[in-house]
Motif scaffolding. Sequence first.
Motif, PDB file in Angstrom:
ATOM      1  N   ILE A  90      -1.017 -63.899   9.851  1.00 27.14           N
ATOM      2  CA  ILE A  90      -0.583 -62.582   9.358  1.00 27.14           C
ATOM      3  C   ILE A  90      -1.856 -61.822   9.037  1.00 27.14           C
ATOM      4  O   ILE A  90      -2.524 -62.080   8.041  1.00 27.14           O
ATOM      5  N   GLU A  91      -2.193 -60.887   9.888  1.00 19.47           N
ATOM      6  CA  GLU A  91      -3.484 -60.216   9.829  1.00 19.47           C
ATOM      7  C   GLU A  91      -3.641 -59.388   8.553  1.00 19.47           C
ATOM      8  O   GLU A  91      -2.814 -58.515   8.258  1.00 19.47           O
ATOM      9  N   GLY A  92      -4.678 -59.685   7.760  1.00 25.75           N
ATOM     10  CA  GLY A  92      -4.991 -58.895   6.574  1.00 25.75           C
ATOM     11  C   GLY A  92      -4.204 -59.228   5.333  1.00 25.75           C
ATOM     12  O   GLY A  92      -4.406 -58.616   4.284  1.00 25.75           O
ATOM     13  N   PHE A  93      -3.310 -60.212   5.400  1.00 31.42           N
ATOM     14  CA  PHE A  93      -2.442 -60.543   4.270  1.00 31.42           C
ATOM     15  C   PHE A  93      -3.011 -61.729   3.511  1.00 31.42           C
ATOM     16  O   PHE A  93      -3.363 -62.754   4.100  1.00 31.42           O
TER      17      PHE A  93
ATOM     18  N   GLY B  33      -7.095 -68.010   1.190  1.00 27.44           N
ATOM     19  CA  GLY B  33      -5.876 -67.277   0.878  1.00 27.44           C
ATOM     20  C   GLY B  33      -5.234 -66.650   2.090  1.00 27.44           C
ATOM     21  O   GLY B  33      -4.169 -66.041   1.994  1.00 27.44           O
ATOM     22  N   GLY B  34      -5.880 -66.774   3.258  1.00 28.14           N
ATOM     23  CA  GLY B  34      -5.288 -66.270   4.485  1.00 28.14           C
ATOM     24  C   GLY B  34      -4.031 -67.032   4.850  1.00 28.14           C
ATOM     25  O   GLY B  34      -3.906 -68.229   4.575  1.00 28.14           O
ATOM     26  N   VAL B  35      -3.084 -66.324   5.491  1.00 22.84           N
ATOM     27  CA  VAL B  35      -1.761 -66.902   5.732  1.00 22.84           C
ATOM     28  C   VAL B  35      -1.438 -66.940   7.219  1.00 22.84           C
ATOM     29  O   VAL B  35      -1.690 -65.973   7.941  1.00 22.84           O
TER      30      VAL B  35
ATOM     31  N   VAL C  77      -0.427 -62.355  16.722  1.00 21.57           N
ATOM     32  CA  VAL C  77      -0.740 -62.053  15.324  1.00 21.57           C
ATOM     33  C   VAL C  77       0.342 -61.163  14.716  1.00 21.57           C
ATOM     34  O   VAL C  77       0.805 -60.209  15.335  1.00 21.57           O
ATOM     35  N   PHE C  78       0.715 -61.483  13.489  1.00 25.86           N
ATOM     36  CA  PHE C  78       1.695 -60.675  12.765  1.00 25.86           C
ATOM     37  C   PHE C  78       0.988 -59.483  12.111  1.00 25.86           C
ATOM     38  O   PHE C  78       0.036 -59.651  11.344  1.00 25.86           O
ATOM     39  N   ARG C  79       1.485 -58.290  12.392  1.00 24.88           N
ATOM     40  CA  ARG C  79       0.899 -57.074  11.823  1.00 24.88           C
ATOM     41  C   ARG C  79       1.359 -56.893  10.381  1.00 24.88           C
ATOM     42  O   ARG C  79       2.507 -57.138  10.054  1.00 24.88           O
ATOM     43  N   PHE C  80       0.464 -56.423   9.524  1.00 23.96           N
ATOM     44  CA  PHE C  80       0.734 -56.262   8.100  1.00 23.96           C
ATOM     45  C   PHE C  80       0.668 -54.773   7.749  1.00 23.96           C
ATOM     46  O   PHE C  80      -0.362 -54.131   7.892  1.00 23.96           O
ATOM     47  N   PHE C  81       1.805 -54.226   7.264  1.00 19.28           N
ATOM     48  CA  PHE C  81       1.873 -52.821   6.854  1.00 19.28           C
ATOM     49  C   PHE C  81       2.194 -52.744   5.364  1.00 19.28           C
ATOM     50  O   PHE C  81       3.231 -53.250   4.931  1.00 19.28           O
ATOM     51  N   HIS C  82       1.331 -52.124   4.603  1.00 19.29           N
ATOM     52  CA  HIS C  82       1.573 -51.914   3.175  1.00 19.29           C
ATOM     53  C   HIS C  82       1.900 -50.434   2.970  1.00 19.29           C
ATOM     54  O   HIS C  82       1.030 -49.573   3.059  1.00 19.29           O
TER      55      HIS C  82
END
Length: 472
Positions: free
Chosen positions: A378-381, A363-365, A72-77
């Motif tokens: 991409i988790e949470g994106f 809308g999940g990617v 899983v790709f981690r998502f940092f905002h």
Amino acid sequence: MKAYELMDAIGEVDDTYIHSAEKWLEGDSEQTGMNRRGIARRFLLSAAAVFLLLVSSFTVAMAANEEFRNAVFRFFHISTPDVNLPVEGEPDQSGQIQNIGSTGIENAVKTEYIRIDGKFDYNDGIIYLYDEETERYTQAYTVEDGQLCPLEAHFESFEYTWNGFTYRINFDWYEANGALHAMGRHYDLDTGTDWGVGGIKEDKVFVWLSAGSQIDYHMYVLLYNIRTHEVIDVLDGCEELKSQNIIDVEFSSDRSAMLVTCGEVTFWYDENSSRVYYYEIGNGTVQDLDELSGTRVMGATFINDDTVCCYWEDEEGLSTHRLLSLSTGEVRELYSDMPGVRWSDYGILFTGRRYGLYVDETGGVSVYDFKTGEMAAIEGFQYHEDAEMVGINGSEDKMLFFKTDASAEGLGVSSIGILDLEKHSLVLFDREGYDIRPESTFGWFDDNRVAITAHTDEYWYLYIISVDGASY
């Protein structure tokens, strides 16, 4: 990788051109301050969906390699925005090009502000300054650690006659980081002819010629050897193709073969307006992809030097794709009736490179590897909420995302994201002050840095942005 990004097919031009060329093609070159490439995107309107070409079906991706799907790709905002350098307090202009400062977010994001007096362009980490008097790009710079480093120019000039017109081609080329770099183009208002040139590897440059406008557009392609000053006509002796109206070309990665599209440009649905041929340069063999694939082909692209993906689209914009093995003749259907994200709320989004996205109904990617068929979320994106994708870099290891502010003057890039395909992380950060100078274009500056162009009444600006995903 179609005609307006022909140099991309050779592997030297990033996705910046895809976006910035639109301004020039709309007749807006003075406004953008760029002397942009003239390979007409106008004739590619009906072929826009060709950028779905490498995609395997969702079913295939779900059945793909378990390790990749579990990665899983981690998502940092990043919560702190990057604030644009204000116009007030800018130093006086010193020369045609100048670094006027930088901003940043801790150790994660840094933006260099390059101010330029006059027209310019950029590609693959090189900034080219345009000289109005000579009508050439006569200076070039790299940007390293905030410093502008000039490159030594080498001048080339030759003539070539095609389609009854003599093209006088003059350009400068440069060497940097072990590679050849070149940029040049000219449009003749009187004849409606156009030529362009760009750098590729192995001591050659790529040259294209074009004529006409809108529906009557046609083109030709050449290679030019910098060391021997030799013009290489890759279609020499192939009358079957030379006698037709060529509107699009794509090279294989080793430049041993080409996909050549012949026919007419249309702005309405017409699956019979063009035909695509596979041409082997060494022996001059031409084959119709309709015959090779066993189906009507509206467009095609190379997956690798042995595999071509053939494309057909119905009137509703749903596409069908087949893989063709050039060595065995085997044909395999990837999927049919698949929507694209640019025309639907879900479906496939392809960058023209190895990796792309699948956006589901929520809308999940997920990241697609079109070469292997693997997929990872991409988790949470959320694609339609957080940001949309621009494209992938030349090394095919990073994707670029963005959001814009519709109320801003100009492009107004309000958020930027970098997805690192090796580190499995997506870093997204917001921007403030993007309306200080109206912004015009956005894309990759090189494999690791992002570029935004902006302007005031006096000057043009190039913002060069670096993102360090390792900081998060």
